[in-house]
Scaffold this active site. Structure first.
Site, PDB file in Angstrom:
ATOM      1  N   GLY A 135       1.001  -1.324   0.087  1.00  0.00           N
ATOM      2  CA  GLY A 135       0.014  -0.027   0.060  1.00  0.00           C
ATOM      3  C   GLY A 135       0.903   1.190  -0.002  1.00  0.00           C
ATOM      4  O   GLY A 135       2.050   1.177   0.282  1.00  0.00           O
ATOM      5  N   CYS A 136       0.231   2.209  -0.348  1.00  0.00           N
ATOM      6  CA  CYS A 136       1.007   3.728  -0.510  1.00  0.00           C
ATOM      7  C   CYS A 136       1.575   3.999   1.015  1.00  0.00           C
ATOM      8  O   CYS A 136       2.665   4.445   0.986  1.00  0.00           O
ATOM      9  CB  CYS A 136       0.202   4.781  -1.193  1.00  0.00           C
ATOM     10  SG  CYS A 136      -1.419   5.028  -0.765  1.00  0.00           S
ATOM     11  N   TYR A 137       0.474   4.134   1.729  1.00  0.00           N
ATOM     12  CA  TYR A 137       0.950   4.741   3.262  1.00  0.00           C
ATOM     13  C   TYR A 137       1.782   3.649   3.707  1.00  0.00           C
ATOM     14  O   TYR A 137       2.871   3.884   4.550  1.00  0.00           O
ATOM     15  CB  TYR A 137      -0.532   4.716   3.981  1.00  0.00           C
ATOM     16  CG  TYR A 137      -1.126   6.034   4.089  1.00  0.00           C
ATOM     17  CD1 TYR A 137      -0.618   7.130   4.303  1.00  0.00           C
ATOM     18  CD2 TYR A 137      -2.494   5.921   3.941  1.00  0.00           C
ATOM     19  CE1 TYR A 137      -1.034   8.353   4.533  1.00  0.00           C
ATOM     20  CE2 TYR A 137      -3.115   7.161   4.000  1.00  0.00           C
ATOM     21  CZ  TYR A 137      -2.467   8.477   4.262  1.00  0.00           C
ATOM     22  OH  TYR A 137      -3.243   9.524   4.587  1.00  0.00           O
ATOM     23  N   GLU A 288       5.959  10.758   0.056  1.00  0.00           N
ATOM     24  CA  GLU A 288       6.124  10.005  -1.263  1.00  0.00           C
ATOM     25  C   GLU A 288       4.835  10.529  -2.189  1.00  0.00           C
ATOM     26  O   GLU A 288       3.878  10.795  -1.737  1.00  0.00           O
ATOM     27  CB  GLU A 288       6.076   8.730  -1.341  1.00  0.00           C
ATOM     28  CG  GLU A 288       4.741   7.982  -1.082  1.00  0.00           C
ATOM     29  CD  GLU A 288       4.792   6.334  -0.822  1.00  0.00           C
ATOM     30  OE1 GLU A 288       5.777   5.776  -0.840  1.00  0.00           O
ATOM     31  OE2 GLU A 288       3.668   5.955  -0.613  1.00  0.00           O
TER      32      GLU A 288
END
Length: 322
Positions: A135-137, A288
């Site tokens: 996942g991004c987080y 990010e």
């Protein structure tokens, strides 16, 4: 004669991440798009929606059962959580084993799948053809925490803020610019899927509190780490610089990174290292682009590795000064 192209199919192309993947695959020296799936755009030219692609391919909407017959080398599944299994099962039923990259959370807890966060799990890759994209987080949190993992004392608290692209394209309060204007919207403040993902992958409890902000792309994580012993600022910075010295897509800064500087970039910024007076509490900030290193760029790293290519092939990252 050049080397043969490697064919890639993309399922879920209309979303923000799908758009970025089309750009990356289109600019890759070996990969070529074989199909691009979107029910909403079925029949329309890909080039009409994505200027990075200049071919004649049109969006299509094949059912899961039809995908194995398309004969691609790799498939990227860029769909909401809970929808990947039908596509994976179709390839299993057909006895085919293309490289499959799943960008959802559906296989991140499945030990049969390689968890593709290269900076932390590269040594675990042994040719697996089923790859779960983090996942991004979860990517930002793990990279912010990992260098101190062996000296943590108690759970880590992470305050997260994401641009509204992280909420996808299906209309909701969390991607409504009018409701987000001059606002910060908290949600899923306990038990978020990324909280469970990071705690599982690091083997250490992490408490995550996500929020959505009015900007479109980019995430910020502020991580609060309690430590078993006192550290000096120099020790902390040395740990992070040593951990990521050979990682082109992780940049370690002295100052806290700003999310406005990360949009469109393919790396993670980590910095702002701040210690309490007793040296036993550390605050770290990571940023990010959630659509790139948080999704599409990481998928490209994993695709490259799966086909024995340079991990950064086709990723237009800038050189990161140390």
């Amino acid at each position: 004669m050049g080397e043969a192209p490697i064919t890639v199919g993309l399922v879920g192309a209309r979303g923000h991440t799908g758009t970025e993947l089309i750009k990356l695959v289109s600019g890759h020296p070996r990969f070529t798009l074989a199909f691009v799936s979107s029910r909403e755009l079925d029949g329309q030219r890909v080039a009409a929606h994505n200027e990075a692609y200049t071919g004649e391919l049109r969006y299509s909407a094949p059912s899961p059962e039809r995908l194995p017959g398309l004969g691609v080398d790799a498939v990227v599944l860029a769909m909401p959580n809970g929808r990947a299994a039908g596509y994976v099962e179709a390839f299993d039923a057909a006895g085919l084993d293309p490289v499959i990259i799943d960008l959802s959370a559906d296989y991140r807890f499945d030990d049969r799948w390689y968890y593709g966060l290269p900076e932390l799990t590269r040594q675990e890759y042994a040719g697996q053809r089923r790859i779960s994209n983090p996942g991004c987080y979860a990517t930002a949190m793990q990279l912010a925490i990992a260098p101190m993992l062996d000296v943590l004392d108690g759970p880590v608290q992470c305050f997260g803020v994401s641009g509204y692209s992280g909420a996808g394209t299906t209309p909701s309060d969390r991607n409504d610019p009018d409701k987000l204007r001059d606002n910060l919207m908290p949600y899923a403040l306990a038990g978020h899927i990324h909280e469970r993902e990071v705690s599982h992958r690091l083997g250490h409890p992490v408490e995550f509190m996500p929020h959505v902000a009015p900007h479109f792309r980019g995430i910020t994580i502020t991580a609060n780490l309690h430590l078993q012993r006192a550290f000096t600022p120099e020790e902390v910075r040395a740990r992070y610089r040593a951990s990521y010295a050979d990682e082109p897509l992780v940049r370690v800064l002295d100052d806290a990174p700003w999310v406005s500087a990360i949009a469109g970039e393919h790396h993670v910024d980590i910095g702002g290292f701040t210690l309490s007076d007793d040296g036993r509490r550390l605050v770290v900030v990571a940023t990010e682009d959630n659509l790139l290193k948080g999704a599409a760029t990481q998928a490209m790293q994993n695709l490259n590795r799966a086909f024995g290519l340079d991990e950064l092939a086709g990723i237009p990252h800038r050189g990161i000064a140390r």
